[in-house]
Design a protein around this motif. Structure first.
Motif, PDB file in Angstrom:
ATOM      1  N   GLU A  59       0.837  -1.208   0.000  1.00 43.53           N
ATOM      2  CA  GLU A  59       0.000   0.000   0.000  1.00 43.53           C
ATOM      3  C   GLU A  59       0.871   1.258   0.000  1.00 43.53           C
ATOM      4  O   GLU A  59       0.663   2.188  -0.775  1.00 43.53           O
ATOM      5  CB  GLU A  59      -0.874  -0.028   1.253  1.00 43.53           C
ATOM      6  N   ALA A  60       1.891   1.248   0.863  1.00 42.97           N
ATOM      7  CA  ALA A  60       2.771   2.417   0.978  1.00 42.97           C
ATOM      8  C   ALA A  60       3.542   2.667  -0.313  1.00 42.97           C
ATOM      9  O   ALA A  60       3.887   3.807  -0.634  1.00 42.97           O
ATOM     10  CB  ALA A  60       3.745   2.211   2.138  1.00 42.97           C
ATOM     11  N   SER A  61       3.806   1.600  -1.068  1.00 43.08           N
ATOM     12  CA  SER A  61       4.582   1.759  -2.307  1.00 43.08           C
ATOM     13  C   SER A  61       3.735   2.350  -3.435  1.00 43.08           C
ATOM     14  O   SER A  61       4.284   2.790  -4.446  1.00 43.08           O
ATOM     15  CB  SER A  61       5.146   0.402  -2.751  1.00 43.08           C
ATOM     16  N   ARG A  62       2.436   2.331  -3.276  1.00 42.81           N
ATOM     17  CA  ARG A  62       1.503   2.805  -4.321  1.00 42.81           C
ATOM     18  C   ARG A  62       1.788   2.134  -5.662  1.00 42.81           C
ATOM     19  O   ARG A  62       1.842   2.780  -6.712  1.00 42.81           O
ATOM     20  CB  ARG A  62       1.573   4.324  -4.475  1.00 42.81           C
ATOM     21  N   THR A  63       2.008   0.829  -5.590  1.00 42.30           N
ATOM     22  CA  THR A  63       2.279   0.064  -6.809  1.00 42.30           C
ATOM     23  C   THR A  63       1.270  -1.070  -6.953  1.00 42.30           C
ATOM     24  O   THR A  63       0.611  -1.457  -5.982  1.00 42.30           O
ATOM     25  CB  THR A  63       3.689  -0.553  -6.784  1.00 42.30           C
ATOM     26  N   THR A  64       1.203  -1.598  -8.157  1.00 43.07           N
ATOM     27  CA  THR A  64       0.385  -2.786  -8.422  1.00 43.07           C
ATOM     28  C   THR A  64       1.297  -4.005  -8.386  1.00 43.07           C
ATOM     29  O   THR A  64       2.343  -4.018  -9.047  1.00 43.07           O
ATOM     30  CB  THR A  64      -0.246  -2.677  -9.831  1.00 43.07           C
ATOM     31  N   LEU A  65       0.897  -5.013  -7.631  1.00 41.84           N
ATOM     32  CA  LEU A  65       1.704  -6.231  -7.546  1.00 41.84           C
ATOM     33  C   LEU A  65       1.546  -7.029  -8.839  1.00 41.84           C
ATOM     34  O   LEU A  65       0.435  -7.420  -9.211  1.00 41.84           O
ATOM     35  CB  LEU A  65       1.255  -7.075  -6.342  1.00 41.84           C
ATOM     36  N   ARG A  82       0.456 -18.187  -2.350  1.00 43.59           N
ATOM     37  CA  ARG A  82      -0.839 -18.488  -2.958  1.00 43.59           C
ATOM     38  C   ARG A  82      -1.932 -17.490  -2.552  1.00 43.59           C
ATOM     39  O   ARG A  82      -2.632 -16.963  -3.422  1.00 43.59           O
ATOM     40  CB  ARG A  82      -1.233 -19.930  -2.621  1.00 43.59           C
ATOM     41  N   PRO A  83      -2.102 -17.198  -1.254  1.00 45.82           N
ATOM     42  CA  PRO A  83      -3.151 -16.209  -0.918  1.00 45.82           C
ATOM     43  C   PRO A  83      -2.898 -14.831  -1.522  1.00 45.82           C
ATOM     44  O   PRO A  83      -3.851 -14.151  -1.929  1.00 45.82           O
ATOM     45  CB  PRO A  83      -3.122 -16.153   0.620  1.00 45.82           C
ATOM     46  N   LEU A  84      -1.645 -14.422  -1.626  1.00 43.00           N
ATOM     47  CA  LEU A  84      -1.363 -13.118  -2.240  1.00 43.00           C
ATOM     48  C   LEU A  84      -1.647 -13.147  -3.738  1.00 43.00           C
ATOM     49  O   LEU A  84      -2.211 -12.195  -4.291  1.00 43.00           O
ATOM     50  CB  LEU A  84       0.097 -12.725  -1.990  1.00 43.00           C
ATOM     51  N   ALA A  85      -1.277 -14.250  -4.386  1.00 46.95           N
ATOM     52  CA  ALA A  85      -1.532 -14.360  -5.833  1.00 46.95           C
ATOM     53  C   ALA A  85      -3.033 -14.360  -6.119  1.00 46.95           C
ATOM     54  O   ALA A  85      -3.497 -13.792  -7.111  1.00 46.95           O
ATOM     55  CB  ALA A  85      -0.882 -15.625  -6.384  1.00 46.95           C
ATOM     56  N   GLU A  86      -3.782 -15.001  -5.238  1.00 42.92           N
ATOM     57  CA  GLU A  86      -5.245 -15.014  -5.409  1.00 42.92           C
ATOM     58  C   GLU A  86      -5.809 -13.608  -5.220  1.00 42.92           C
ATOM     59  O   GLU A  86      -6.615 -13.128  -6.004  1.00 42.92           O
ATOM     60  CB  GLU A  86      -5.876 -15.982  -4.408  1.00 42.92           C
ATOM     61  N   LYS A  87      -5.377 -12.960  -4.163  1.00 43.44           N
ATOM     62  CA  LYS A  87      -5.929 -11.647  -3.848  1.00 43.44           C
ATOM     63  C   LYS A  87      -5.577 -10.601  -4.902  1.00 43.44           C
ATOM     64  O   LYS A  87      -6.401  -9.773  -5.270  1.00 43.44           O
ATOM     65  CB  LYS A  87      -5.424 -11.197  -2.470  1.00 43.44           C
ATOM     66  N   ASP A  89      -4.355 -11.307  -7.993  1.00 43.70           N
ATOM     67  CA  ASP A  89      -4.507 -11.860  -9.342  1.00 43.70           C
ATOM     68  C   ASP A  89      -3.206 -11.733 -10.146  1.00 43.70           C
ATOM     69  O   ASP A  89      -3.169 -11.086 -11.204  1.00 43.70           O
ATOM     70  CB  ASP A  89      -5.657 -11.134 -10.073  1.00 43.70           C
ATOM     71  N   CYS A  90      -2.160 -12.324  -9.601  1.00 42.80           N
ATOM     72  CA  CYS A  90      -0.850 -12.229 -10.276  1.00 42.80           C
ATOM     73  C   CYS A  90      -0.185 -13.609 -10.285  1.00 42.80           C
ATOM     74  O   CYS A  90      -0.547 -14.488  -9.504  1.00 42.80           O
ATOM     75  CB  CYS A  90       0.036 -11.198  -9.567  1.00 42.80           C
ATOM     76  N   PRO A  91       0.796 -13.803 -11.177  1.00 44.23           N
ATOM     77  CA  PRO A  91       1.467 -15.105 -11.235  1.00 44.23           C
ATOM     78  C   PRO A  91       2.461 -15.335 -10.091  1.00 44.23           C
ATOM     79  O   PRO A  91       2.914 -14.385  -9.448  1.00 44.23           O
ATOM     80  CB  PRO A  91       2.210 -15.054 -12.579  1.00 44.23           C
ATOM     81  N   ILE A  92       2.761 -16.605  -9.878  1.00 45.52           N
ATOM     82  CA  ILE A  92       3.842 -17.032  -8.970  1.00 45.52           C
ATOM     83  C   ILE A  92       4.879 -17.716  -9.851  1.00 45.52           C
ATOM     84  O   ILE A  92       4.539 -18.623 -10.616  1.00 45.52           O
ATOM     85  CB  ILE A  92       3.333 -18.050  -7.932  1.00 45.52           C
ATOM     86  N   SER A 105       1.751 -26.651  -5.692  1.00 46.86           N
ATOM     87  CA  SER A 105       0.854 -26.255  -6.770  1.00 46.86           C
ATOM     88  C   SER A 105       0.003 -25.072  -6.338  1.00 46.86           C
ATOM     89  O   SER A 105      -0.291 -24.884  -5.156  1.00 46.86           O
ATOM     90  CB  SER A 105      -0.032 -27.426  -7.201  1.00 46.86           C
ATOM     91  N   ALA A 106      -0.349 -24.271  -7.316  1.00 44.23           N
ATOM     92  CA  ALA A 106      -1.256 -23.145  -7.130  1.00 44.23           C
ATOM     93  C   ALA A 106      -1.754 -22.796  -8.522  1.00 44.23           C
ATOM     94  O   ALA A 106      -1.024 -22.966  -9.499  1.00 44.23           O
ATOM     95  CB  ALA A 106      -0.526 -21.950  -6.512  1.00 44.23           C
ATOM     96  N   PRO A 107      -2.989 -22.321  -8.639  1.00 47.49           N
ATOM     97  CA  PRO A 107      -3.500 -22.001  -9.981  1.00 47.49           C
ATOM     98  C   PRO A 107      -2.641 -20.978 -10.706  1.00 47.49           C
ATOM     99  O   PRO A 107      -2.558 -20.997 -11.924  1.00 47.49           O
ATOM    100  CB  PRO A 107      -4.894 -21.425  -9.686  1.00 47.49           C
ATOM    101  N   GLN A 108      -1.985 -20.107  -9.951  1.00 49.00           N
ATOM    102  CA  GLN A 108      -1.213 -19.021 -10.579  1.00 49.00           C
ATOM    103  C   GLN A 108       0.246 -19.403 -10.825  1.00 49.00           C
ATOM    104  O   GLN A 108       1.026 -18.600 -11.316  1.00 49.00           O
ATOM    105  CB  GLN A 108      -1.238 -17.780  -9.663  1.00 49.00           C
ATOM    106  N   LEU A 109       0.627 -20.628 -10.460  1.00 47.12           N
ATOM    107  CA  LEU A 109       2.042 -21.023 -10.522  1.00 47.12           C
ATOM    108  C   LEU A 109       2.518 -21.209 -11.961  1.00 47.12           C
ATOM    109  O   LEU A 109       1.855 -21.881 -12.756  1.00 47.12           O
ATOM    110  CB  LEU A 109       2.241 -22.326  -9.739  1.00 47.12           C
TER     111      LEU A 109
END
Ligand SMILES: [Fe+2]
Length: 235
Positions: A59-65, A82-87, A89-92, A105-109
Motif C-alpha cells: 500500500e505504501a509503495s503505491r504500486t500494483t503487484l 498463494r493467498p497473495l496471488a489469489e488476492k 490476481d498475479c502469477p507465482i 501447486s497453485a492455480p497461478q504457478l
C-alpha cells in the motif's frame, strides 16, 4: 511476464528494494518488495508469515503487484504466495525443477527456466543454483541478487547430502562469476549483517566462497559437529 527476445541485451531499471523482516515463532525470514517506480509496479520475493506487514508495504509503495518470485519451495519462503496471488490476481514464478521435486501447486504457478524476462521495466535474470534444494534459483534484478537460502552473508544454505554440496559449490561459483563487486546481496535470512551488503564484502567474509574444489567444499559443508539448531538462530 513479457518475454521479449529483442530486448535481451538491454538492461532493466534499477529497482527500489524494500526489506521486510517477518517472523513466525523462532523463524525469521526476509521478504523483498522490488519496485518499478516508472510503471508503479512491484514484485514480491518469497512472501511469508506476516500478511499485514506485506500488504502495508504494498500500500505504501503505491504500486500494483505484478508477480511473486520464489527462490525455492521451503515453507518459510512460499507460505503466503498463494493467498497473495489469489488476492492480487498475479502469477507465482518458481523454477520448473523445484515445482517438480516439491509438488507445490497453485492455480497461478508458472514454471520458469533461466531465460531472462521482463516485468514492466524490471529485467529478471534467473540463476539456476541447486544445492540447498534441487531446484533453487537466485534472481538478479538490476544490480541486486536475491539469493534465497543459497548464499548468506555469513555462509550458505544447508545441503542434505554430498551431491547437493557439489551442486552448491558450482552454484556459488556461478554467482561469483556472474555478479559485480557492487551487486547488493539480499538473502532469505541473516545471522548478523543486514541484507543488502555488496558482494565484494560478502566475498571477503564468507568462507564458503573461498574453496577451490568441490571435494574440499563438500567436506567442510558436511563436516561433523555442526550445530544445526544454529539454522534457526537467524536474526
Ligand atoms: Fe530453505
Amino acid at each position: 511476464m513479457n518475454e521479449n527476445a529483442f530486448d535481451s541485451d538491454k538492461e532493466g531499471l534499477e529497482p527500489q528494494v524494500v526489506v521486510l523482516k517477518v517472523s513466525n515463532m523462532f523463524m525469521i525470514n526476509y521478504n523483498y518488495l522490488i519496485i518499478d517506480h516508472i510503471n508503479s509496479e512491484s514484485i514480491l520475493l518469497d512472501p511469508a508469515w506476516e500478511m499485514d506487514k506485506i500488504e502495508l508495504a504494498l500500500e505504501a509503495s503505491r504500486t500494483t503487484l505484478k508477480g511473486i518470485l520464489l527462490t525455492h519451495s521451503h515453507f518459510d519462503h512460499l507460505h503466503l504466495a498463494r493467498p497473495l496471488a489469489e488476492k492480487y490476481d498475479c502469477p507465482i514464478w518458481m523454477s520448473r525443477e523445484e515445482i517438480t521435486i516439491s509438488k507445490y501447486s497453485a492455480p497461478q504457478l508458472q514454471g520458469i527456466g533461466t531465460k531472462p524476462f521482463w516485468v514492466g521495466s524490471l529485467k529478471i535474470k534467473p540463476l539456476f543454483t541447486p544445492g540447498h534444494t534441487l531446484g533453487s534459483m537466485c534472481y538478479l534484478i538490476g544490480n541486486n541478487l536475491f539469493s534465497g537460502d543459497t548464499l548468506f552473508y555469513e555462509g550458505c544454505g544447508l545441503c542434505p547430502d554430498i551431491e547437493s554440496a557439489y551442486d552448491m559449490f558450482d552454484s556459488l561459483k556461478q554467482i561469483t562469476n556472474t555478479v559485480k563487486p557492487t551487486t547488493r546481496i539480499f538473502p532469505g535470512h541473516k545471522y548478523v549483517k543486514d541484507p543488502g551488503q555488496v558482494f565484494s564484502s560478502v566475498y571477503q567474509n564468507n568462507i564458503y566462497l573461498q574453496f577451490n574444489n568441490k571435494h574440499d567444499f563438500a567436506s567442510y559443508r558436511l563436516r561433523k559437529g555442526q550445530n544445526h539448531s544454529k539454522f534457526f538462530e537467524f536474526q
